[in-house]
Write an enzyme that holds these catalytic residues in place. Structure first.
Site, PDB file in Angstrom:
ATOM      1  N   ASN A   1       1.428  -0.165   5.800  1.00 29.87           N
ATOM      2  CA  ASN A   1       1.790  -0.972   4.634  1.00 29.87           C
ATOM      3  C   ASN A   1       2.587  -2.160   5.157  1.00 29.87           C
ATOM      4  OD1 ASN A   1       2.711  -1.979   2.158  1.00 29.87           O
ATOM      5  ND2 ASN A   1       4.482  -0.641   2.186  1.00 29.87           N
ATOM      6  N   GLY A   2       2.086  -3.365   4.921  1.00 32.25           N
ATOM      7  CA  GLY A   2       2.794  -4.548   5.397  1.00 32.25           C
ATOM      8  C   GLY A   2       1.787  -5.610   5.804  1.00 32.25           C
TER       9      GLY A   2
ATOM     10  N   TRP B   1      -3.755  -1.846  -1.272  1.00 32.00           N
ATOM     11  CA  TRP B   1      -3.761  -3.061  -2.094  1.00 32.00           C
ATOM     12  C   TRP B   1      -4.014  -4.185  -1.108  1.00 32.00           C
ATOM     13  CZ3 TRP B   1      -0.734  -7.575  -2.795  1.00 32.00           C
ATOM     14  CH2 TRP B   1      -0.902  -8.206  -4.025  1.00 32.00           C
TER      15      TRP B   1
ATOM     16  N   ARG C   1       1.136   2.107  -5.884  1.00 32.51           N
ATOM     17  CA  ARG C   1       1.404   1.051  -4.899  1.00 32.51           C
ATOM     18  C   ARG C   1       0.157   0.232  -4.554  1.00 32.51           C
ATOM     19  NH1 ARG C   1       6.176   1.680  -2.413  1.00 32.51           N
ATOM     20  NH2 ARG C   1       5.479   0.360  -0.712  1.00 32.51           N
TER      21      ARG C   1
ATOM     22  N   LYS D   1       2.578  -1.900  -8.143  1.00 27.73           N
ATOM     23  CA  LYS D   1       3.934  -1.716  -8.642  1.00 27.73           C
ATOM     24  C   LYS D   1       4.964  -2.429  -7.782  1.00 27.73           C
ATOM     25  CE  LYS D   1       7.037   0.134 -11.331  1.00 27.73           C
ATOM     26  NZ  LYS D   1       7.174  -0.636 -12.586  1.00 27.73           N
TER      27      LYS D   1
ATOM     28  N   GLU E   1       8.844 -12.388 -21.398  1.00 24.71           N
ATOM     29  CA  GLU E   1       8.486 -11.018 -21.026  1.00 24.71           C
ATOM     30  C   GLU E   1       7.344 -10.508 -21.912  1.00 24.71           C
ATOM     31  OE1 GLU E   1       8.831  -9.238 -18.630  1.00 24.71           O
ATOM     32  OE2 GLU E   1       8.530  -7.165 -19.274  1.00 24.71           O
TER      33      GLU E   1
ATOM     34  N   GLU F   1      -0.712  -9.158 -18.507  1.00 20.51           N
ATOM     35  CA  GLU F   1      -1.011  -8.304 -17.360  1.00 20.51           C
ATOM     36  C   GLU F   1      -1.749  -7.030 -17.709  1.00 20.51           C
ATOM     37  OE1 GLU F   1       2.468  -7.042 -15.171  1.00 20.51           O
ATOM     38  OE2 GLU F   1       3.537  -6.529 -16.988  1.00 20.51           O
TER      39      GLU F   1
ATOM     40  N   LYS G   1       3.644  -9.123 -20.570  1.00 22.51           N
ATOM     41  CA  LYS G   1       3.066  -7.806 -20.868  1.00 22.51           C
ATOM     42  C   LYS G   1       1.646  -7.964 -21.403  1.00 22.51           C
ATOM     43  CE  LYS G   1       5.287  -5.658 -19.030  1.00 22.51           C
ATOM     44  NZ  LYS G   1       6.347  -6.227 -18.333  1.00 22.51           N
TER      45      LYS G   1
ATOM     46  N   HIS H   1       5.960 -31.621 -27.802  1.00 20.15           N
ATOM     47  CA  HIS H   1       5.853 -32.450 -26.593  1.00 20.15           C
ATOM     48  C   HIS H   1       4.540 -32.196 -25.850  1.00 20.15           C
ATOM     49  CE1 HIS H   1       9.916 -33.813 -27.244  1.00 20.15           C
ATOM     50  NE2 HIS H   1      10.308 -32.558 -27.372  1.00 20.15           N
TER      51      HIS H   1
ATOM     52  N   CYS I   1       0.864  -1.170   0.000  1.00 24.34           N
ATOM     53  CA  CYS I   1       0.000   0.000   0.000  1.00 24.34           C
ATOM     54  C   CYS I   1       0.903   1.222   0.000  1.00 24.34           C
ATOM     55  CB  CYS I   1      -0.833   0.061   1.279  1.00 24.34           C
ATOM     56  SG  CYS I   1      -1.755  -1.441   1.611  1.00 24.34           S
TER      57      CYS I   1
HETATM   58  C1  F6R Z   1       5.599  -6.829 -14.552  1.00 21.94           C
HETATM   59  C2  F6R Z   1       6.144  -6.294 -13.309  1.00 21.94           C
HETATM   60  C3  F6R Z   1       6.400  -7.247 -12.195  1.00 21.94           C
HETATM   61  C4  F6R Z   1       7.717  -6.898 -11.488  1.00 21.94           C
HETATM   62  C5  F6R Z   1       7.908  -7.798 -10.261  1.00 21.94           C
HETATM   63  C6  F6R Z   1       9.249  -7.550  -9.592  1.00 21.94           C
HETATM   64  O1  F6R Z   1       5.417  -5.829 -15.501  1.00 21.94           O
HETATM   65  O2  F6R Z   1       6.363  -5.131 -13.162  1.00 21.94           O
HETATM   66  O3  F6R Z   1       6.410  -8.553 -12.659  1.00 21.94           O
HETATM   67  O4  F6R Z   1       8.764  -7.068 -12.395  1.00 21.94           O
HETATM   68  O5  F6R Z   1       6.875  -7.566  -9.352  1.00 21.94           O
HETATM   69  O6  F6R Z   1       9.382  -6.231  -9.186  1.00 21.94           O
HETATM   70  P1  F6R Z   1      10.801  -5.628  -8.824  1.00 21.94           P
HETATM   71  O7  F6R Z   1      11.600  -5.559 -10.068  1.00 21.94           O
HETATM   72  O8  F6R Z   1      10.509  -4.281  -8.242  1.00 21.94           O
HETATM   73  O9  F6R Z   1      11.429  -6.576  -7.838  1.00 21.94           O
END
Ligand code: F6R
Length: 614
Positions: A102-103, A76, A28, A609, A486, A493, A490, A509, A2
């Site tokens: 937050n936690g 969150w 966040r 994030k 990757e 998500e 994208k 397979h 959060c």
């Molecule tokens: C995807 C994304 C997440 C982060 C993951 C790790 O677009 O942003 O998969 O890559 O949560 O976050 P960090 O790099 O901050 O450890």
């Protein structure tokens, strides 16, 4: 996970400051929002609701209140569903104490039962509300509020960044940090406590990052900081606090959208500059050379990261092997237990994390460190937990990333890893001088390649490039298979399309069983794996609808008897540069499709994030 903020000021209304802070912290978490304001000494005024920051601020007209002390929270959900009642701030029975958190409090069930037996009325399902009641419970046994606060948090297990107000002390915000990020912004006639720097830099650039076990309070003109240890509590001296204050140089504009409709688009487009800054900042940095020597001394190297950072780790591991002939194991951070027992003091952990605060990654490094392993951290956030807990911290230096979906930090992580691989090769002499110079020269072109690739992708992608698609494969071999992971993340998500990625050689397979007429399959072809042509043809023969994305100079001899759509990206003369020419197409594909489907790519559902929870 959060965002929290607490402000106290003299002669300055904090309500608009908290409102703006909440906007800056929205990345966040954004399932509910709340503020608490001290309007008079009898109780704290709390406004909170499920929903996002903009609707909350306009519904409650927060900026029109007048207060000199207050808290804000954007949530969150972890304990308790997103709802009005579970939104923060939470208060004690008297309504005088308000808490934002937050936690995660792990021992919340036991604390809840104790508090209920002692007659506290718990109204929400959250772990946070218990903290307000715990403090209230400790007040009769304490000589002042701070002592009650310390006694309460000493009973908590888990993680927390806390900001707390108490209407009996209308000009103070108490705070504490354990395993969740918290910064202090020092102003003129006001002070701010917040989860992250974007929440404070509108008002002050003098910022201090708090450490685990630090607690204290702010008033408009003073900061009191203490360290909790096993032996008790010790005050941190004023000079020592001041010596930790940093002046934040990045501008607020760097952290805002600058006219782009979304942060994600802005951050995709700014990749050429971001990567240039990563290259310039690290190419001659002695820290990177030091890290390279450590890698060469290691018995075994494990790379850990989550999500996009894990995908970057795959490529870093590949380049360490290809360029420096160093063997390493990339691992999804939350799965660290798979190798934990084999880790020893001769091993090195290379942890990759944009935020440097990801719970899974921190847990992994802490477990490995406790077995004596050394840690090299690659992170974008100076002062983050990863940077502090690593033996060597390497910074990505690509500027703040606000969009929830990682874009520029992915290419920046690959750049850092490539530089590290080159220096590791210099150290162990697997590269001669001229090959080294060539590779460094290749990397210096990454920024231009990214620029060209973005331009090409924007010119060929239409507004709804994945129109009508519900499920698809994105496949590659070698480097292409790593980029494909990757690319599919994208698409999943932000466009909410089921995009599965696996190495193309695996189709026969099992997964090819799903392929029928017009099933969409994207291939990412890289120069290390031209044999992918066989996999493309086996899909084409079964009627799949195929798009092959490749650097223009990778020649696959695709037979014209099948209608295969080939997308040529700018040519590159080095494997090291292929991620930069290939990934923008997929970042933009996902972005454009998300927008076309009416989704906000900056706020993907169920995501935040920085993932500071288990
Ligand atoms: C995807 C994304 C997440 C982060 C993951 C790790 O677009 O942003 O998969 O890559 O949560 O976050 P960090 O790099 O901050 O450890």
């Amino acid at each position: 996970m959060c965002g929290i903020i607490g402000i106290c000021a003299i002669k300055r209304n904090v309500a608009p400051m908290i409102s703006l802070g909440l906007k800056r912290l929205e990345y966040r978490g954004y399932d509910s929002v709340g503020v608490a304001l001290v309007l008079n000494e009898s109780r704290v005024h709390v406004l909170k609701a499920r929903g996002d920051v903009d609707s909350f601020l306009s519904r409650f007209k927060v900026s029109e209140f007048k207060a000199y002390t207050g808290l804000g929270h954007t949530r969150w959900a972890t304990h308790g569903a997103p709802s009005d009642v579970n939104a923060h701030p939470h208060t004690d029975c008297s309504g005088r104490i308000a808490v934002v958190h937050n936690g995660v409090i792990r021992n919340f069930s036991i604390i809840k039962s104790i508090l209920e037996v002692r007659g506290h009325r718990i109204t929400s399902e959250t772990d946070t509300e218990l903290i307000a009641h715990l403090i209230e419970d400790e007040i009769p046994f304490s000589s002042n509020f701070f002592e009650a606060f310390i006694r309460a948090i000493s009973r908590l297990e888990g993680s927390y960044a806390l900001a707390i107000i108490n209407s009996s002390e209308p000009n103070k915000v108490y705070f504490a940090r354990l395993k969740s990020p918290l910064v202090l912004g020092l102003g003129d006639g006001f002070n701010i406590i917040a989860s992250d720097i974007p929440a404070v830099i509108e008002y002050t650039r003098r910022v201090l990052t708090l450490e685990d076990g630090e607690v204290g309070w702010i008033t408009p003109t003073e900061v009191k900081l203490f360290k909790l240890t096993d032996d008790g509590i010790a005050e941190v001296k004023y000079e020592s606090i001041m010596s930790r204050v940093r002046f934040i140089e990045w501008s607020f504009e760097e952290a805002t959208r600058l006219g782009y409709p979304h942060f994600m688009l802005k951050e995709i487009v700014e990749q050429p500059n971001a990567i240039k800054s990563t290259y310039d900042g690290n190419i001659d940095d002695p820290i990177v050379k030091l890290a390279a020597s450590l890698l060469n001394e290691a018995n075994h190297i494990v790379l850990v990261g989550a999500g996009t950072s894990y995908h970057a780790s795959l490529i870093i591991s590949y380049f360490l092997s290809k360029i420096a002939k160093i063997k390493s194991t990339p691992l999804i951070a939350s799965e660290y237990k798979v190798v934990e027992d084999s880790i020893s003091r001769e091993d090195v952990i290379l942890a990759v994390s944009q935020s440097g605060e990801t719970y899974d990654t921190l847990e992994a490094i802490r477990a490995f460190k406790s077995r004596g392993a050394k840690v090299i951290g690659i992170t974008n956030v100076v002062g983050s937990a990863l940077s502090r807990e690593s033996d060597i911290a390497i910074y990505m230096r690509c500027g703040p990333e606000i969009g929830v979906a990682a874009t520029k930090t992915y290419t920046s992580q690959i750049m850092v890893g490539s530089i590290l691989a080159i220096y590791s090769a210099i150290e162990n002499k697997s590269l001669d001088n001229s090959s080294t110079r060539n590779l460094i020269d290749d990397l210096s072109k990454a920024s231009d390649i990214l620029g060209l690739s973005i331009k090409t992708s924007l010119s060929i992608l239409n507004d709804s490039p994945l129109r009508g698609i519900k499920s698809m494969y994105i496949l590659g071999r070698g480097l292409g298979s790593m980029i494909a992971k990757e690319a599919s993340l994208k698409v999943k998500e932000i466009a909410y399309i089921h995009a599965e990625s696996y190495p193309a050689g695996e189709s026969k397979h099992g997964p090819i069983a799903l392929v029928e007429e017009k099933f969409p399959v994207y291939f990412i072809a890289t120069s290390d794996s031209l044999e992918i042509i066989g996999n493309i043809m086996e899909m084409a023969s079964r009627g799949a609808s195929i798009v092959v994305v490749k650097p223009e100079n990778v020649n696959l001899n695709i037979s014209s008897s099948h209608s295969i759509n080939v997308v040529d990206m700018p040519p590159v003369n080095s494997l090291l540069l292929e991620p930069y020419t290939l990934i923008p197409y997929f970042q933009l594909l996902a972005y454009k499709e998300a927008v076309a489907r009416g989704y906000n790519p900056d706020k993907p559902r169920n995501l935040a994030k920085t993932v500071t929870v288990e």
